[in-house]
Design an enzyme around this catalytic site. Structure first.
Site, PDB file in Angstrom:
ATOM      1  N   HIS A  72       0.857  -1.191   0.000  1.00  0.00           N
ATOM      2  CA  HIS A  72       0.000   0.000   0.000  1.00  0.00           C
ATOM      3  C   HIS A  72       0.886   1.232   0.000  1.00  0.00           C
ATOM      4  O   HIS A  72       1.664   1.442   0.921  1.00  0.00           O
ATOM      5  CB  HIS A  72      -0.906   0.017   1.243  1.00  0.00           C
ATOM      6  N   TYR A 200      -9.112   5.867   7.243  1.00  0.00           N
ATOM      7  CA  TYR A 200      -9.224   6.272   8.642  1.00  0.00           C
ATOM      8  C   TYR A 200     -10.229   7.422   8.668  1.00  0.00           C
ATOM      9  O   TYR A 200     -10.001   8.454   8.033  1.00  0.00           O
ATOM     10  CB  TYR A 200      -7.879   6.767   9.170  1.00  0.00           C
ATOM     11  N   PRO A 292      -4.135   1.074  18.548  1.00  0.00           N
ATOM     12  CA  PRO A 292      -3.903   0.529  17.202  1.00  0.00           C
ATOM     13  C   PRO A 292      -3.989   1.558  16.062  1.00  0.00           C
ATOM     14  O   PRO A 292      -3.697   1.218  14.917  1.00  0.00           O
ATOM     15  CB  PRO A 292      -4.979  -0.546  17.053  1.00  0.00           C
ATOM     16  N   LYS A 296       1.118   0.342  14.882  1.00  0.00           N
ATOM     17  CA  LYS A 296       2.519   0.259  15.297  1.00  0.00           C
ATOM     18  C   LYS A 296       2.879  -0.923  16.199  1.00  0.00           C
ATOM     19  O   LYS A 296       4.058  -1.252  16.347  1.00  0.00           O
ATOM     20  CB  LYS A 296       2.915   1.559  16.025  1.00  0.00           C
ATOM     21  N   TYR A 384       4.166   6.676   9.647  1.00  0.00           N
ATOM     22  CA  TYR A 384       3.271   5.550   9.359  1.00  0.00           C
ATOM     23  C   TYR A 384       4.042   4.406   8.704  1.00  0.00           C
ATOM     24  O   TYR A 384       3.832   3.229   9.017  1.00  0.00           O
ATOM     25  CB  TYR A 384       2.112   6.003   8.456  1.00  0.00           C
TER      26      TYR A 384
END
Ligand code: RFL
Ligand code: PHB
Length: 389
Positions: A72, A200, A292, A296, A384
Site C-alpha cells: 500500500h 481512517y 492501534p 505500530k 506511518y
C-alpha cells in the site's frame, strides 16, 4: 532442560526472536501459556512496515509474505468535509505491506517447526528466577508436572498481561500510561474490502477504520464506549453504524456480509522502563502498548526483536557483554517515537467524551494541515511507514 535463551511467550515477538537466534546458532526454548490454535485464532495487526518485512525475510520466513502481502503506497483520511489521500510513495518513497498477524505467526511457527525448535504450549505458572545472577532459570508446570529450564538469558515476550514485566521489582520499574476513554469494535468479514487502501475516518459519531486482509477478506473497526459489549452489536447494527461513519460514496457501494470474528479492544498507551533487569529483557507488548490507530504494535515488537537479537548475538557469540546495555536505549528511542505517533493519530481521529467546541476545531485544523501541507504529510508518511531502525 537447558537453552542459551529462554523465551517467555509464543506470540510474534517470541517466535521471531527464537527464529533469528536459532539461525545464528543460539539455542532457545519458547514457553507459551496457550495452545497453538488459540494463538493463531487471535485476529490482530494487519499492516507491516518495511523494517518488519525485511526482518521476516532475513529470518527465512518471508516466502508467503512476498507472494500474498499487498503493498500500500498510501492511505485515506476522511472527515465530514470529504476524503483525502496521503501518498507515502510520493512523500517519503516508502510503502507498507498489508499482511495479517495471524499469517505472520503461522509462517513463524512453520519455520520454527522446520528447525525443530522446542515450543512448549500450555505451560502454566511460569516463573522467573535468579535474574540478577549469572545463572537464571525458569520454572513452569505442564500436565501437572513441574519443570525447570536453565539458561543464560531470558526474553520476556509474554505480552501486556504476562509475568515477565512483573518480575522486575516494582520499585525499580517506571510505568508511563494513558488510557483512552473508548474502545474499538473490530469485525472480520469474508467480503471484498470497501476501498483499495485503508480509510481512517474522523466522524461526529466516532472514529471508523476500513482495512483488509486480502481481496476477499475485510477488517473494519468502529470506536465504541468502553461499556459496550460485543453481544450488544448485531452484524446489522455494526454495518449500519460503520456506513454512517465512512464517506457516503464508499458506504453506498461497499459489500457487507456475515462477521467471522467480532471483538472489542480497549485503547492504551503504555511503556515500562527499564527494558532490562539483570538477565531479563522485555520485548514487544510485554514492555509497551500503543493504541492501534497508527498500526505500530506488531512493528514495534519487530524492531525490539531486531535490537535484542543483535545484543544477544554480541554477548553470546562475540563475548561483548556491553552489547546488552545497548538494547534498552536503542529500543526505547524508537518505542517513544511510535508512542507519540499513535497517540497523535488517536487524538486527531477519535471523538472524546466531553469534547469541547475548541477541541473539535483543533482536530479539524490538524486534519486540514494534513490535507494541505506537504510537510505535514511527510511527517505522517514517515511515521506511518516506519521510523528508521
Ligand atoms: P502477544 O501477541 O500478546 O504475545 C504474547 C504471548 O505470550 C503469551 N503469554 C504467556 N506465555 C507464557 N507464560 C505466561 N505467563 C504468559 N502470558 C502471556 C500469550 O499467550 C501470547 O501468545 O505479544 P507480542 O508477541 O509482543 O506481539 C505484539 C502484537 O501482538 C501487538 O503489538 C499487535 O497485535 C498490536 N496491533 C497492531 N499492531 C500493528 O503493528 N499493526 C496493526 O495494524 C495492529 N492492529 C493490534 C491491532 C492489536 C489489536 N488488539 C486486539 C490489541 C489491532 C488490534 C485490534
Ligand atoms: C488492521 O487491519 O487490523 C489494522 C490496520 C490499521 C490499523 C489498525 C488495525 O491502524
Amino acid at each position: 532442560m537447558r537453552a542459551q535463551v529462554a523465551i517467555i511467550g509464543g506470540g510474534p515477538s517470541g517466535l521471531l526472536l527464537s527464529q533469528i537466534l536459532m539461525r545464528a546458532g543460539i539455542s532457545t526454548v519458547v514457553l507459551e501459556r496457550q495452545t497453538r490454535d488459540y494463538v493463531l485464532g487471535r485476529i490482530r495487526a494487519g499492516v507491516l512496515e518495511r523494517g518488519a518485512v525485511e526482518m521476516l525475510h532475513r529470518a527465512g520466513c518471508g516466502e508467503r509474505l512476498a507472494r500474498e502481502g499487498i503493498a500500500h503506497e498510501g492511505c485515506n483520511l476522511s472527515t465530514v468535509k470529504g476524503m483525502f489521500r496521503v501518498d507515502f510513495q510520493a512523500r517519503v518513497g516508502e510503502a507498507v505491506t498489508v499482511y495479517g498477524q495471524t499469517e505472520v505467526t503461522q509462517d513463524l511457527y512453520a519455520a520454527q517447526d522446520a528447525m525443530g525448535v522446542v515450543i512448549i504450549h500450555e505451560a502454566a505458572n511460569v516463573a522467573l528466577h535468579g535474574l540478577e545472577g549469572s545463572a537464571p532459570w525458569v520454572s513452569y508446570e505442564k500436565d501437572g508436572q513441574s519443570h525447570r529450564i536453565d539458561c543464560d538469558y531470558i526474553a520476556g515476550c509474554d505480552g501486556f498481561h504476562g509475568i515477565s514485566r512483573q518480575s522486575i521489582p516494582a520499585d525499580k520499574r517506571t510505568e508511563y500510561e494513558r488510557v483512552y476513554p473508548f474502545g474499538w469494535l473490530g469485525v472480520l468479514s469474508p467480503t471484498a474490502p470497501a476501498a483499495e487502501e485503508l480509510i481512517y475516518a474522523n466522524h461526529p459519531r466516532g472514529f471508523a477504520l476500513a482495512s483488509m486482509r486480502n481481496e476477499k477478506l475485510s477488517r473494519y473497526y468502529i470506536q465504541v464506549p468502553l461499556s459496550d459489549k460485543v453481544e450488544d452489536w448485531s452484524d446489522l447494527a455494526f454495518w449500519d453504524e460503520l456506513k454512517r461513519r465512512l464517506p457516503a460514496e464508499v458506504a453506498e457501494s461497499m459489500e457487507t456480509g456475515p462477521s467471522i470474528e467480532k471483538s472489542i479492544a480497549p485503547l492504551r498507551s503504555f511503556v515500562a522502563e527499564p527494558l532490562r533487569w539483570g538477565r531479563l529483557f522485555l520485548v514487544g507488548d510485554a514492555a509497551h502498548i500503543v493504541p492501534p490507530t497508527g498500526a505500530k504494535g506488531l512493528n514495534l515488537a519487530a524492531s525490539d526483536v531486531h535490537y535484542l537479537s543483535e545484543a544477544l548475538q554480541g554477548a553470546i557469540l562475540e563475548s561483548d557483554a556491553g552489547a546488552l546495555d545497548q538494547y534498552g536505549p536503542r529500543a526505547l528511542k524508537r518505542i517513544w517515537g511510535a508512542m507519540r505517533f499513535s497517540w497523535w493519530m488517536t487524538s486527531i481521529l477519535h471523538r472524546f467524551p466531553g469534547q469541547s467546541d475548541f477541541d473539535q476545531k483543533i482536530q479539524e485544523s490538524e486534519l486540514l494541515q494534513l490535507e494541505t501541507l506537504e510537510s505535514a504529510q511527510v511527517t505522517m508518511a514517515r511515521n506511518y511507514t516506519g521510523l528508521p531502525y
